[in-house]
Design a protein around this motif. Structure first.
Motif, PDB file in Angstrom:
ATOM      1  N   HIS A   8      31.750  17.887  26.444  1.00 36.63           N
ATOM      2  CA  HIS A   8      30.733  18.212  25.546  1.00 36.63           C
ATOM      3  C   HIS A   8      29.393  18.161  26.184  1.00 36.63           C
ATOM      4  O   HIS A   8      28.999  17.229  26.989  1.00 36.63           O
ATOM      5  CB  HIS A   8      30.709  17.326  24.454  1.00 36.63           C
ATOM      6  N   ARG A   9      28.459  19.151  26.034  1.00 30.79           N
ATOM      7  CA  ARG A   9      27.174  19.201  26.704  1.00 30.79           C
ATOM      8  C   ARG A   9      26.023  19.137  25.735  1.00 30.79           C
ATOM      9  O   ARG A   9      25.924  20.106  24.715  1.00 30.79           O
ATOM     10  CB  ARG A   9      26.872  20.342  27.444  1.00 30.79           C
ATOM     11  N   PHE A  10      25.202  18.210  26.063  1.00 30.08           N
ATOM     12  CA  PHE A  10      24.078  18.008  25.135  1.00 30.08           C
ATOM     13  C   PHE A  10      22.764  18.115  25.917  1.00 30.08           C
ATOM     14  O   PHE A  10      22.657  17.663  27.031  1.00 30.08           O
ATOM     15  CB  PHE A  10      24.015  16.733  24.416  1.00 30.08           C
ATOM     16  N   ARG A  11      21.785  19.254  25.445  1.00 29.64           N
ATOM     17  CA  ARG A  11      20.732  19.581  26.266  1.00 29.64           C
ATOM     18  C   ARG A  11      19.660  18.622  25.519  1.00 29.64           C
ATOM     19  O   ARG A  11      19.300  18.787  24.057  1.00 29.64           O
ATOM     20  CB  ARG A  11      20.106  20.988  26.149  1.00 29.64           C
ATOM     21  N   ASP A  12      18.953  17.649  26.116  1.00 29.19           N
ATOM     22  CA  ASP A  12      17.881  16.813  25.513  1.00 29.19           C
ATOM     23  C   ASP A  12      16.775  17.756  25.055  1.00 29.19           C
ATOM     24  O   ASP A  12      16.059  18.328  25.889  1.00 29.19           O
ATOM     25  CB  ASP A  12      17.429  15.770  26.579  1.00 29.19           C
ATOM     26  N   GLY A  46      14.646  18.314  28.406  1.00 27.03           N
ATOM     27  CA  GLY A  46      15.500  19.612  28.915  1.00 27.03           C
ATOM     28  C   GLY A  46      16.906  19.020  29.709  1.00 27.03           C
ATOM     29  O   GLY A  46      17.355  20.153  30.165  1.00 27.03           O
ATOM     30  N   GLN A  47      16.836  17.749  29.720  1.00 21.45           N
ATOM     31  CA  GLN A  47      18.184  17.544  30.604  1.00 21.45           C
ATOM     32  C   GLN A  47      19.319  17.596  30.026  1.00 21.45           C
ATOM     33  O   GLN A  47      19.418  17.645  28.836  1.00 21.45           O
ATOM     34  CB  GLN A  47      17.799  16.094  31.127  1.00 21.45           C
ATOM     35  N   SER A  48      20.486  17.800  30.621  1.00 23.56           N
ATOM     36  CA  SER A  48      21.827  17.903  30.197  1.00 23.56           C
ATOM     37  C   SER A  48      22.496  16.616  30.360  1.00 23.56           C
ATOM     38  O   SER A  48      22.339  15.946  31.154  1.00 23.56           O
ATOM     39  CB  SER A  48      22.710  19.085  30.935  1.00 23.56           C
ATOM     40  N   TYR A  49      23.287  16.307  29.231  1.00 25.56           N
ATOM     41  CA  TYR A  49      24.138  15.146  29.298  1.00 25.56           C
ATOM     42  C   TYR A  49      25.482  15.642  29.048  1.00 25.56           C
ATOM     43  O   TYR A  49      25.760  16.187  27.821  1.00 25.56           O
ATOM     44  CB  TYR A  49      23.509  13.960  28.440  1.00 25.56           C
ATOM     45  N   LEU A  50      26.941  15.041  29.573  1.00 27.92           N
ATOM     46  CA  LEU A  50      27.961  15.465  29.595  1.00 27.92           C
ATOM     47  C   LEU A  50      28.774  14.193  28.947  1.00 27.92           C
ATOM     48  O   LEU A  50      28.777  13.054  29.750  1.00 27.92           O
ATOM     49  CB  LEU A  50      28.328  16.167  30.650  1.00 27.92           C
ATOM     50  N   PRO A  72      24.550  10.679  23.824  1.00 31.64           N
ATOM     51  CA  PRO A  72      23.815  11.647  22.931  1.00 31.64           C
ATOM     52  C   PRO A  72      25.188  12.574  22.111  1.00 31.64           C
ATOM     53  O   PRO A  72      26.010  12.846  23.006  1.00 31.64           O
ATOM     54  CB  PRO A  72      22.938  12.440  23.057  1.00 31.64           C
ATOM     55  N   GLU A  73      25.055  12.805  20.872  1.00 31.88           N
ATOM     56  CA  GLU A  73      25.874  13.621  20.195  1.00 31.88           C
ATOM     57  C   GLU A  73      27.395  13.170  20.342  1.00 31.88           C
ATOM     58  O   GLU A  73      28.183  13.957  20.326  1.00 31.88           O
ATOM     59  CB  GLU A  73      25.634  15.077  20.632  1.00 31.88           C
ATOM     60  N   CYS A  74      27.690  12.105  20.131  1.00 33.41           N
ATOM     61  CA  CYS A  74      28.860  11.348  20.091  1.00 33.41           C
ATOM     62  C   CYS A  74      29.427  11.819  18.739  1.00 33.41           C
ATOM     63  O   CYS A  74      28.814  11.368  17.763  1.00 33.41           O
ATOM     64  CB  CYS A  74      28.938   9.920  20.373  1.00 33.41           C
ATOM     65  N   ALA A  75      30.905  12.354  18.483  1.00 27.68           N
ATOM     66  CA  ALA A  75      31.196  12.455  17.203  1.00 27.68           C
ATOM     67  C   ALA A  75      31.930  11.206  16.782  1.00 27.68           C
ATOM     68  O   ALA A  75      32.989  11.479  15.851  1.00 27.68           O
ATOM     69  CB  ALA A  75      32.112  13.647  17.339  1.00 27.68           C
ATOM     70  N   PHE A  76      31.838   9.953  17.415  1.00 24.40           N
ATOM     71  CA  PHE A  76      32.499   9.066  17.076  1.00 24.40           C
ATOM     72  C   PHE A  76      31.647   7.735  17.199  1.00 24.40           C
ATOM     73  O   PHE A  76      30.613   7.944  17.777  1.00 24.40           O
ATOM     74  CB  PHE A  76      33.731   8.746  17.941  1.00 24.40           C
ATOM     75  N   SER A  77      31.960   6.410  16.794  1.00 27.64           N
ATOM     76  CA  SER A  77      31.115   5.359  16.947  1.00 27.64           C
ATOM     77  C   SER A  77      31.545   4.766  18.227  1.00 27.64           C
ATOM     78  O   SER A  77      30.474   4.548  19.287  1.00 27.64           O
ATOM     79  CB  SER A  77      31.246   4.179  15.896  1.00 27.64           C
ATOM     80  N   THR A  78      32.572   4.517  18.837  1.00 22.61           N
ATOM     81  CA  THR A  78      33.062   4.505  19.960  1.00 22.61           C
ATOM     82  C   THR A  78      34.329   5.041  20.382  1.00 22.61           C
ATOM     83  O   THR A  78      35.126   5.220  19.493  1.00 22.61           O
ATOM     84  CB  THR A  78      33.275   2.700  20.084  1.00 22.61           C
ATOM     85  N   ALA A  79      34.482   5.420  21.550  1.00 18.22           N
ATOM     86  CA  ALA A  79      35.622   5.969  22.145  1.00 18.22           C
ATOM     87  C   ALA A  79      36.045   5.023  23.415  1.00 18.22           C
ATOM     88  O   ALA A  79      35.629   5.305  24.408  1.00 18.22           O
ATOM     89  CB  ALA A  79      35.405   7.551  22.626  1.00 18.22           C
ATOM     90  N   PRO A  80      37.098   4.263  23.236  1.00 20.19           N
ATOM     91  CA  PRO A  80      37.552   3.522  24.383  1.00 20.19           C
ATOM     92  C   PRO A  80      38.405   4.314  25.182  1.00 20.19           C
ATOM     93  O   PRO A  80      39.363   4.823  24.756  1.00 20.19           O
ATOM     94  CB  PRO A  80      38.282   2.373  23.606  1.00 20.19           C
TER      95      PRO A  80
END
Length: 840
Positions: free
Chosen positions: A115-119, A123-127, A265-273
């Protein structure tokens, strides 16, 4: 195996295919090289897969959803024609095989794969990756099933300003190049199934410490680094104390070489272990005033994720239907750990409110699945049955066999199956050896049968009582029954074994024992629904706050809530009990939950003719509490949250809160409260554009953008609903953005404008299933079901017609049957609320 017959097959391998592949393949190792610096919307992957095959001159397949550009098997090019849809078919030889695949795959915005989020700020990307239940092959070619574990060696090329986080530590300092890129190479993982591998990358900042020899790190993007710094001490305290508690409880140290928490950012879950790395929703970084309860919930989520390091990381799934074990144990261990690892005290009252009660609500619906579903139920995920009901039933088992025996069984389970896969049968065998024989029958009753049983109390003409199971086919239970005076003081308790004929309440000498209130399961240890006799129910409803034990009180509140959902007491009667007794609750978590249930009772389960009056009563009572409060803090903020959800027609107060003004001394009007007020102004159709413009630019994160999407979808006009519908089906919006839109779309009181979308929902079902990953498609089918319309009977009939046609996959039909039942229950509750009061 015929590749042509399986071309393009979506979703998990069928059970027989996965079993055959597991028998054929062993000793798998992956070496994966990712290039995340390419321009555009794709990344490059090169993978070398080594494995042994138990037979030769046969075909097997790799899962890969990217586009292969080169495929070699044992030194020979097999050509890209070997790729059929998301599978690459390979001719294997007996013994060692080496496969090389080079390809490209798209970044995603639906939470599956990479998943890619652009701030929007810098303008930075976070994956970040999300691979469960079947998405690792969206990033690299693999045997994507849980019982084919492999060591993974990973190398990633990224922007040289980035951090890369995965399951293991880098083998060295990243190698930087003059073109502004850097290569990160990571140590080999222990044997893991593909869905537990993880990759997070971007210009994150971090805070580090150690716990003994264990490196700990917290990561967040630049915009939230101050919030991370403010919370770091509390986060590390929960993490270190939780690690100590878990290691002691399970008699086994933390099993991995490092432990990271990345707030992405843009996690579709609260935590993913994942082993060594937990990916967290960045909304767990608090940027404004929050209650103690909010911090407790964050600690609970971290402790639950931590338990997955042992149950899910050290011992992995054999197949997806064993997910319940890891989810249930994690929920249970988080409750056990709370008083030891956090400052928030005992968790069992909230366990009763938030775990057991929610599980019963989900489990009462027909067409449900058992805790351990069939092997073909591969798309269920961690729903309330697999997480909350599983935890409740495991606690029941622990009480039955004794906590020490139960924990001894869990320790042996970890010892016997460390670094391997296990399933429900393995757990039952170790518990039998460590605790008590005969658990195979228990497992058949409690793990493989769906539904929740009901224990009823009946008064005898002679004055005694009988406690019995309402269904002759119900599971066998042994539970404690509390006998209480009219003032709800405990007189005595006794153990009973009710069946459908009943257990008579007598003294030891056989004489009759009269109780004013009979409350079965008053310790909450058994997973059952309780149905009180009318006299007991009247007393509980008039004096519930007099129950001194918080767990017993939670059981009583849960019994009343179940009665609303089952249309046995009117929603307005439950509202009246909350108005009278919720203010006596000292725990703000329980206080907030009860007010929200009262609001839900009025808005969802109450007759429409009673809705406005009930909500006015709730708002008036909350205002009385706010006006009488002489102190600020958590309680005041909790009451204000409830008020904004219930109030209507008082635009001035909501406007004051939305603008950040303080209506009561001591109330901290934080951003969350402001957004709540703004949302409910929008729901009522009030103009909010100026408020939106004032709130949106003030925060650096994406949370406010999502809240704005919810607000816009919540407006009660056809233009807003049409825009929201388009957004929910548009690829221009990420999964979490679409979830935000869905959160605002269906609003009770807007039935007139939502009715046209009922038919549009049914027409869209086929498109939803075929255009999304199965997990996301099912979530959308559930969330968008037309519960809020002026045409409920037509919706019921349309659901029956769709199910009868059987044109949709079984998973979708199962959801439709359950949502239909939910609507039918809701209508029955409304009819109960509309009926004139009856005595008794």
């Amino acid at each position: 195996m015929n590749p042509a017959g399986s071309a393009g097959a979506p979703g998990h391998p069928a059970g027989h295919e996965a079993a055959a592949r597991s028998r054929l393949i062993s000793h798998v190792r992956y070496h994966v090289v990712l290039d995340l610096t390419r321009p555009g919307d794709e990344f490059r992957c090169g993978a070398t897969i080594r494995f042994r095959a138990g037979a030769g001159n046969t075909l097997t397949f790799l899962d890969y959803a990217g586009t292969a550009q080169l495929i070699e098997c044992n030194g020979s090019a097999v050509g890209t024609v070997a790729q059929h849809g998301a599978r690459i078919y390979l001719p294997v030889v007996v013994g060692e095989n080496v496969v090389r695949v080079v390809g490209t795959a798209p970044y995603r915005r639906d939470g599956a794969g990479l998943h890619r989020f652009r701030d929007p700020v810098d303008g930075q990307s976070y994956l970040h990756t999300r691979f469960a239940l079947f998405d690792a092959h969206r990033v690299y070619p693999c045997f994507d099933q849980p019982d084919l574990k492999a060591a993974l060696e990973l190398s990633v090329t990224v922007d040289d300003r980035w951090h890369v986080i995965t399951n293991t530590e880098p083998t060295s300092v990243p190698k930087r190049f003059s073109n502004g890129t850097a290569v990160w190479t990571f140590a080999r993982t222990p044997p893991l199934p593909p869905h537990l591998t993880v990759l997070v990358a971007g210009p994150f900042r971090r805070i580090t410490t150690t716990h003994g020899d264990l490196p700990l790190a917290l990561y967040a993007r630049e915009a939230l680094f101050d919030a991370l710094g403010n919370d770091a001490d509390e986060l590390f305290e929960v993490i270190t104390r939780g690690l100590d508690f878990s290691a002691d409880l399970l008699d086994r140290p933390y099993p991995f070489a490092k432990y990271d928490h990345v707030f992405s950012p843009e996690c579709a879950f609260s935590t993913a272990p994942h082993p060594g790395c937990v990916v967290c929703d960045e909304r767990f970084l608090f940027r404004s005033g929050v209650t103690r309860e909010t911090r407790r919930r964050r600690a609970e989520a971290l402790l639950s994720a931590m338990a997955h390091m042992w149950f899910g990381g050290l011992v992995t799934l054999r197949w997806w239907n064993g997910l319940w074990l890891h989810e249930g144990v994690a929920t249970l261990i988080a409750a056990l750990a709370q008083p030891e690892a956090t400052p928030f005290g005992e968790a069992w009252a909230l366990f009763e409110h938030e775990v057991c009660s929610v599980a019963r609500q989900a489990d009462r619906l027909p067409h449900n699945h058992p805790i351990t579903p069939g092997a073909g139920a591969a798309h269920l995920g961690a729903d309330p049955i697999m997480a909350k009901k599983a935890a409740a039933v495991l606690r029941q088992l622990a009480v039955r066999v004794g906590w020490e025996n139960f924990l001894a069984g869990l320790r042996r389970y970890l010892r016997d199956h460390a670094w391997s896969a296990a399933d429900t049968g393995d757990l039952i065998r170790v518990l039998e050896s460590a605790a008590a024989p005969g658990l195979t029958g228990w497992a058949a009753e409690w793990l493989r049968r769906p539904g929740v049983d009901t224990v009823e109390v009946h008064r005898l003409p002679t004055g005694g009582t009988v406690t019995h199971l309402s269904d002759p086919q119900a599971r066998r239970v042994r539970l404690r029954v509390g006998c209480y005076s009219e003032a709800l003081r405990l007189q005595h308790r006794r153990w009973v074994n009710p069946d459908h004929q009943g257990a008579r309440e007598n003294d030891g000498d056989g004489t009759r024992q009269v109780c004013d209130v009979v409350l079965p399961n008053d310790d909450g240890h058994v997973y059952v629904k309780i149905r009180l006799d009318p006299a007991s129910r009247r007393t509980v409803m008039s004096r519930i706050s007099a129950l001194s034990d918080p767990v017993t009180r939670a059981v009583a509140w849960g019994t009343l809530w179940d009665s609303v959902l089952d249309a046995r007491i009117p929603a307005r009667a439950f509202v009246a009990v909350v108005l009278d007794h919720a203010p006596a609750e000292e725990d703000v978590g329980v206080l907030g939950l009860l007010w929200q249930r009262a609001i839900t009772a009025a808005r969802v389960f109450g007759a429409r003719s009673n809705r406005a009056a009930s909500l006015r009563r709730i708002a008036r009572r909350i205002r009385e509490e706010l006006d009488a409060s002489s102190a600020g803090g958590d309680r005041l903020l909790t009451l204000a949250h409830a008020l904004t959800s219930s109030i209507s027609g008082e635009d001035a107060l909501l406007h004051d809160i939305a603008w950040g003004r303080r209506p009561w001394p001591g109330l901290e009007v934080d951003r969350d409260l402001r957004w709540r007020a703004l949302l409910h102004l929008a729901v009522q159709g009030k103009p909010v554009d100026e408020l939106l413009a004032a709130l949106l630019p003030a925060e650096p994160g994406d949370d406010d953008r999502r809240r704005a999407l919810t607000v816009e979808a919540a407006r009660p006009d056809s233009r807003a609903k049409s825009q929201a519908w388009h957004r929910m089906f548009s690829d221009a919006y990420s999964l979490v953005e679409r979830q935000a839109v869905m959160a605002g779309f269906h609003r009770h009181g807007q039935e007139h404008v939502l009715t046209p979308y009922a038919e549009r929902y049914f027409l869209a079902l086929d498109h939803v299933w075929h255009s999304m990953s199965p997990e996301n498609a099912l979530a959308m089918v559930r969330t968008l079901y037309p519960l809020v319309t002026d045409a409920e009977q037509e919706v019921l009939a349309r659901t029956d017609e769709t199910v009868a046609q059987r044109a949709l996959p079984a998973e979708v039909l199962r959801v439709l049957r359950r949502k239909r039942a939910e609507l039918a229950f809701m209508l029955a509750a409304r009819a109960c609320d509309a009926a004139r009061p009856r005595s008794g």
